[in-house]
Write a protein that holds these residues in place. Structure first.
Motif, PDB file in Angstrom:
ATOM      1  N   SER A 167       8.130   6.421   2.772  1.00  0.00           N
ATOM      2  CA  SER A 167       7.909   4.977   2.865  1.00  0.00           C
ATOM      3  C   SER A 167       6.634   4.539   2.149  1.00  0.00           C
ATOM      4  N   GLN A 168       5.713   5.473   1.962  1.00  0.00           N
ATOM      5  CA  GLN A 168       4.417   5.134   1.371  1.00  0.00           C
ATOM      6  C   GLN A 168       4.377   5.326  -0.145  1.00  0.00           C
ATOM      7  N   HIS A 169       5.325   6.080  -0.689  1.00  0.00           N
ATOM      8  CA  HIS A 169       5.277   6.415  -2.118  1.00  0.00           C
ATOM      9  C   HIS A 169       6.604   6.103  -2.787  1.00  0.00           C
ATOM     10  N   ALA A 170       6.536   5.332  -3.880  1.00  0.00           N
ATOM     11  CA  ALA A 170       7.748   4.931  -4.582  1.00  0.00           C
ATOM     12  C   ALA A 170       8.228   5.995  -5.561  1.00  0.00           C
ATOM     13  N   THR A 171       7.321   6.888  -5.989  1.00  0.00           N
ATOM     14  CA  THR A 171       7.680   7.910  -6.968  1.00  0.00           C
ATOM     15  C   THR A 171       7.198   9.277  -6.530  1.00  0.00           C
ATOM     16  N   LEU A 172       7.803  10.324  -7.101  1.00  0.00           N
ATOM     17  CA  LEU A 172       7.387  11.698  -6.829  1.00  0.00           C
ATOM     18  C   LEU A 172       5.977  11.946  -7.342  1.00  0.00           C
ATOM     19  N   SER A 173       5.632  11.320  -8.470  1.00  0.00           N
ATOM     20  CA  SER A 173       4.295  11.473  -9.026  1.00  0.00           C
ATOM     21  C   SER A 173       3.243  10.937  -8.071  1.00  0.00           C
ATOM     22  N   SER A 174       3.521   9.787  -7.453  1.00  0.00           N
ATOM     23  CA  SER A 174       2.582   9.203  -6.493  1.00  0.00           C
ATOM     24  C   SER A 174       2.389  10.110  -5.283  1.00  0.00           C
ATOM     25  N   LEU A 175       3.478  10.685  -4.809  1.00  0.00           N
ATOM     26  CA  LEU A 175       3.408  11.602  -3.669  1.00  0.00           C
ATOM     27  C   LEU A 175       2.582  12.841  -4.017  1.00  0.00           C
ATOM     28  N   ALA A 176       2.825  13.404  -5.207  1.00  0.00           N
ATOM     29  CA  ALA A 176       2.079  14.596  -5.630  1.00  0.00           C
ATOM     30  C   ALA A 176       0.588  14.296  -5.733  1.00  0.00           C
ATOM     31  N   ASP A 177       0.247  13.119  -6.269  1.00  0.00           N
ATOM     32  CA  ASP A 177      -1.163  12.729  -6.382  1.00  0.00           C
ATOM     33  C   ASP A 177      -1.818  12.653  -5.006  1.00  0.00           C
ATOM     34  N   ALA A 178      -1.075  12.143  -4.031  1.00  0.00           N
ATOM     35  CA  ALA A 178      -1.618  12.037  -2.672  1.00  0.00           C
ATOM     36  C   ALA A 178      -1.888  13.413  -2.082  1.00  0.00           C
ATOM     37  N   PHE A 179      -0.975  14.353  -2.303  1.00  0.00           N
ATOM     38  CA  PHE A 179      -1.173  15.713  -1.811  1.00  0.00           C
ATOM     39  C   PHE A 179      -2.421  16.330  -2.440  1.00  0.00           C
ATOM     40  N   ILE A 180      -2.553  16.157  -3.755  1.00  0.00           N
ATOM     41  CA  ILE A 180      -3.670  16.761  -4.475  1.00  0.00           C
ATOM     42  C   ILE A 180      -5.005  16.174  -4.026  1.00  0.00           C
ATOM     43  N   ALA A 181      -4.982  14.898  -3.635  1.00  0.00           N
ATOM     44  CA  ALA A 181      -6.217  14.241  -3.196  1.00  0.00           C
ATOM     45  C   ALA A 181      -6.545  14.507  -1.730  1.00  0.00           C
ATOM     46  N   SER A 182      -5.663  15.176  -1.010  1.00  0.00           N
ATOM     47  CA  SER A 182      -5.856  15.373   0.431  1.00  0.00           C
ATOM     48  C   SER A 182      -6.930  16.417   0.726  1.00  0.00           C
ATOM     49  N   ASP A 183      -7.531  16.292   1.916  1.00  0.00           N
ATOM     50  CA  ASP A 183      -8.538  17.263   2.345  1.00  0.00           C
ATOM     51  C   ASP A 183      -7.931  18.651   2.493  1.00  0.00           C
ATOM     52  N   GLU A 184      -6.678  18.709   2.926  1.00  0.00           N
ATOM     53  CA  GLU A 184      -6.027  20.005   3.122  1.00  0.00           C
ATOM     54  C   GLU A 184      -5.896  20.756   1.805  1.00  0.00           C
ATOM     55  N   PHE A 185      -5.515  20.027   0.752  1.00  0.00           N
ATOM     56  CA  PHE A 185      -5.381  20.663  -0.553  1.00  0.00           C
ATOM     57  C   PHE A 185      -6.744  21.133  -1.066  1.00  0.00           C
ATOM     58  N   ARG A 186      -7.771  20.300  -0.881  1.00  0.00           N
ATOM     59  CA  ARG A 186      -9.115  20.677  -1.331  1.00  0.00           C
ATOM     60  C   ARG A 186      -9.636  21.899  -0.585  1.00  0.00           C
ATOM     61  N   GLN A 187      -9.367  21.964   0.699  1.00  0.00           N
ATOM     62  CA  GLN A 187      -9.802  23.114   1.485  1.00  0.00           C
ATOM     63  C   GLN A 187      -9.088  24.378   1.013  1.00  0.00           C
ATOM     64  N   ARG A 188      -7.829  24.227   0.682  1.00  0.00           N
ATOM     65  CA  ARG A 188      -7.079  25.387   0.186  1.00  0.00           C
ATOM     66  C   ARG A 188      -7.668  25.887  -1.131  1.00  0.00           C
TER      67      ARG A 188
END
Length: 307
Positions: A18-39
């Motif tokens: 519901s928050q992302h209209a495209t797969l690219s937008s969703l991927a960007d959100a994952f990459i910007a997340s604290d969880e991804f940075r911690q990993r």
């Protein structure tokens, strides 16, 4: 792939949808997340996605040995493609960015195109610097010279350059470019069929980048077999090829049954390239993963013929 785990629940999935209209937008959100940075911040960095996929990919079928009459058919298909590209979009055929299309290229883009050849030629110095080999001299054979983007810079380091290409239009622009730069140690050679490779003379250095991949696997195999056999004692080779493309399949019947596209990109298995190098009596110094193709699986090979 990004977080190394499964989603928490269907509700979480629906919330992200519901928050992302495209797969690219969703991927960007994952990459910007604290969880991804911690990993990423852990002591063991996760391998790039392409490397991970390639490492665990299942073997696929790639036919690269064919009868001579079939090989000629495959070569003719590529010759027709590059004849058209050289007439319609010569600069884009070398560097596939829209700004280099014939309908769009301007003086600034053309200058940028020419300058890019400096980096491609500098690969020689970088590679030799990582090895124990002497700086190459003598005669350089450049496979796929195109419009002379790299040829100009190769001419400054070698006594003579044999600039080979399959596109009459591209080769004509290469000749004109050499004349404009007052370069007189470059010989251009148009390859009309596979037999023309056999007629080429021996040389001291073989150079080719973002060229072999535009030929089908059997044609790549044949070109490498012929040209590497012509390397003189003490000579070196430096070429790029896509040697490990997960999911890539090539069968002759299916290939010949499909329409010819504007430009083709193919892979020749690493095992086949290694065998060609061994059969030619050459030493392989390095096979380095590179980014020339824009996706995982491209390698740059360097070695020599020892005395």
């Amino acid at each position: 792939m990004l977080l190394g785990r499964e989603p928490e629940s269907v509700e979480v999935i629906d919330a992200h949808r519901s928050q992302h209209a495209t797969l690219s937008s969703l991927a960007d959100a994952f990459i910007a997340s604290d969880e991804f940075r911690q990993r990423l911040g852990g002591q063991r960095q996760p391998a790039p996605i392409g490397v991970e996929r390639g490492y665990w990919a299942q073997p696929t079928m790639v036919e690269h040995q064919v009868a001579p009459e079939v090989l000629d058919r495959l070569a003719e298909r590529i010759r027709a493609q590059w004849t058209a590209l050289g007439e319609q979009d010569p600069y884009w055929s070398v560097l596939t960015a829209d700004k280099f299309r014939s309908a769009r290229i301007d003086a600034a883009a053309l200058e940028e195109f020419k300058i890019s050849g400096v980096q491609a030629a500098s690969l020689i110095d970088l590679t030799i610097g990582r090895s124990t080999r002497d700086a190459p001299r003598g005669v350089c054979l450049e496979l796929g010279c195109g419009v002379g983007r790299v040829t100009r810079h190769l001419s400054r380091r070698f006594d003579r350059v044999i600039a080979v290409d399959i596109s009459p239009g591209n080769l004509a622009l290469c000749r004109r470019y050499m004349e404009e730069e007052s370069i007189d140690n470059v010989e251009t050679v148009l390859v009309r069929d596979l037999a023309d490779f056999d007629a080429l003379p021996a040389f001291d250095f073989f150079y080719s980048v973002i060229v072999l991949q535009h030929n089908s696997p059997p044609v790549q195999r044949h070109i490498l077999q012929v040209l590497l056999s012509k390397l003189r004692v003490g000579g070196q080779y430096l070429f790029q090829a896509i040697a490990d493309q997960p999911g890539y399949v090539f069968t002759i019947d299916r290939y010949l049954a499909t329409p010819s596209p504007e430009m083709e990109v193919h892979s020749l298995p690493m095992s086949a390239i290694m065998q060609i190098i061994r059969d030619a009596g050459l030493v392989l110094d390095t096979a380095r993963l590179d980014t020339w193709a824009g996706f995982y699986g491209s390698y740059t090979f360097h070695g020599c013929r020892e005395g």
